[in-house]
Design an enzyme around this catalytic site. Structure first.
Site, PDB file in Angstrom:
ATOM      1  N   HIS A  10      24.835  33.113  43.357  1.00  0.00           N
ATOM      2  CA  HIS A  10      25.877  33.550  42.423  1.00  0.00           C
ATOM      3  C   HIS A  10      26.947  32.479  42.160  1.00  0.00           C
ATOM      4  CE1 HIS A  10      24.257  37.333  44.104  1.00  0.00           C
ATOM      5  NE2 HIS A  10      24.417  37.777  42.878  1.00  0.00           N
ATOM      6  N   GLU A  87      28.807  34.261  50.092  1.00  0.00           N
ATOM      7  CA  GLU A  87      28.140  32.981  49.825  1.00  0.00           C
ATOM      8  C   GLU A  87      28.963  31.794  50.332  1.00  0.00           C
ATOM      9  OE1 GLU A  87      25.167  34.438  46.261  1.00  0.00           O
ATOM     10  OE2 GLU A  87      26.667  32.949  45.745  1.00  0.00           O
ATOM     11  N   ARG A 175      47.788  54.858  36.407  1.00  0.00           N
ATOM     12  CA  ARG A 175      48.321  54.421  35.115  1.00  0.00           C
ATOM     13  C   ARG A 175      47.876  55.421  34.052  1.00  0.00           C
ATOM     14  NH1 ARG A 175      48.021  48.860  36.860  1.00  0.00           N
ATOM     15  NH2 ARG A 175      49.879  47.760  36.119  1.00  0.00           N
ATOM     16  N   ARG A 230      55.939  48.951  39.201  1.00  0.00           N
ATOM     17  CA  ARG A 230      55.403  50.264  38.868  1.00  0.00           C
ATOM     18  C   ARG A 230      56.356  51.417  39.163  1.00  0.00           C
ATOM     19  NH1 ARG A 230      50.374  51.267  38.470  1.00  0.00           N
ATOM     20  NH2 ARG A 230      51.290  53.044  37.419  1.00  0.00           N
TER      21      ARG A 230
HETATM   22  N1  URA Z   1      46.782  43.706  39.316  1.00  0.00           N
HETATM   23  C1  URA Z   1      46.577  45.017  39.587  1.00  0.00           C
HETATM   24  O1  URA Z   1      45.533  45.388  40.115  1.00  0.00           O
HETATM   25  N2  URA Z   1      47.552  45.889  39.251  1.00  0.00           N
HETATM   26  C2  URA Z   1      48.695  45.518  38.644  1.00  0.00           C
HETATM   27  O2  URA Z   1      49.536  46.368  38.341  1.00  0.00           O
HETATM   28  C3  URA Z   1      48.888  44.149  38.372  1.00  0.00           C
HETATM   29  C4  URA Z   1      47.917  43.258  38.712  1.00  0.00           C
END
Ligand code: URA
Length: 260
Positions: A10, A87, A175, A230
């Protein structure tokens, strides 16, 4: 495809490509390999050698007076990370360091800050192919200690915490700005719960990497730059990427010059 001698299927690398490297830096994005290598080469006074480009795995070798590392992208998520790790381990890499981006879920962590993972919540699937659910995804002590020492020395804004690794960017990280806008019931309220449990951040690769390296008896660490906050937003702030790159270059250059 016919592979010459020890060329890995890969990642398209063979042992000779790695030179004396036993440490791998692992960004997710193939397009971040060369910029990361260039910045580090400038910081440590080294030279880089592009190695391979196959599927999501782009690699190069960074060589400087005191050391040598390989930089190889993992792609997004646990399955491709597990392949790159497997790998590279077969070729002689014994220390793996994810260098990626993340969404912070604690209010005191700001966009542009760095998060060093001391462990990861195994919300993803790939780590469960390596160890049962009760097994901890814990970072290598030596690698984490070196990252923390470098962070203290460089004074970049940083945090040490538990990371939650999800297989999905949308529902698994709760989200709602997705195509359907729906998050299945199991994940509704999950962000608030992880925050209450003092988890620092969401990303998609750490749990696989930390679990896999633990069961293989290898060192692993995870260093992420915060690109989303977030607590009250789902937005990814791409304008922070330049700042994050400067900061992890400082930290990594220091850690590498101290023998990481
Ligand atoms: N990467 C993620 O997985 N989540 C985010 O909110 C930002 C970058």
């Amino acid at each position: 495809m016919v592979l010459p001698d020890d060329c890995q299927y890969h990642i398209a690398l063979r042992a000779a490509d790695l030179g004396s490297a036993t440490t791998a830096l692992l960004p997710g994005d193939p397009d971040r390999v060369e910029p990361l290598a260039r910045r580090l080469a400038q910081a440590v006074g080294g030279t880089l050698e592009p190695l391979a480009r196959h599927r999501e795995f782009t690699s190069c070798r960074l060589q400087w007076a005191q050391g040598c590392v390989v930089i190889c992208s993992t792609g997004i998520g646990g399955p491709s990370t597990a392949i790159a790790t497997e790998e590279l381990a077969r070729l002689g890499i014994t220390r793996f360091l994810r260098v990626g981006t993340t969404g912070a879920i604690q209010p005191h962590i700001e966009i542009g800050d760095l998060v060093i993972s001391r462990a990861a919540v195994r919300l993803e699937g790939a780590s469960h192919h390596y160890a049962p659910a009760a097994y901890p995804a814990v970072a290598g002590f030596d690698t984490t200690e070196r990252l923390v020492a470098a962070a203290r020395a460089t004074q970049v804004p940083w945090h040490l915490g538990i990371t939650a690794s999800s297989d999905t960017f949308w529902p698994g990280q709760e989200r709602y700005d997705s195509y359907s806008g729906y998050v299945r019931r199991d994940f509704q309220g999950s962000l608030a719960e992880w925050r209450a449990l003092k988890v620092a951040n969401f990303e998609m690769e750490a749990a696989t990497l930390l679990t896999q390296c633990s069961v293989m008896g290898l060192e692993a660490g995870c260093l992420c730059g915060v690109i989303a906050q977030r607590v009250d937003s789902e937005v990814v702030d791409t304008s922070a990427y330049e700042r994050i790159s400067e900061r992890w270059t400082q930290l990594l250059a220091k850690a590498l010059s101290e023998g990481l």
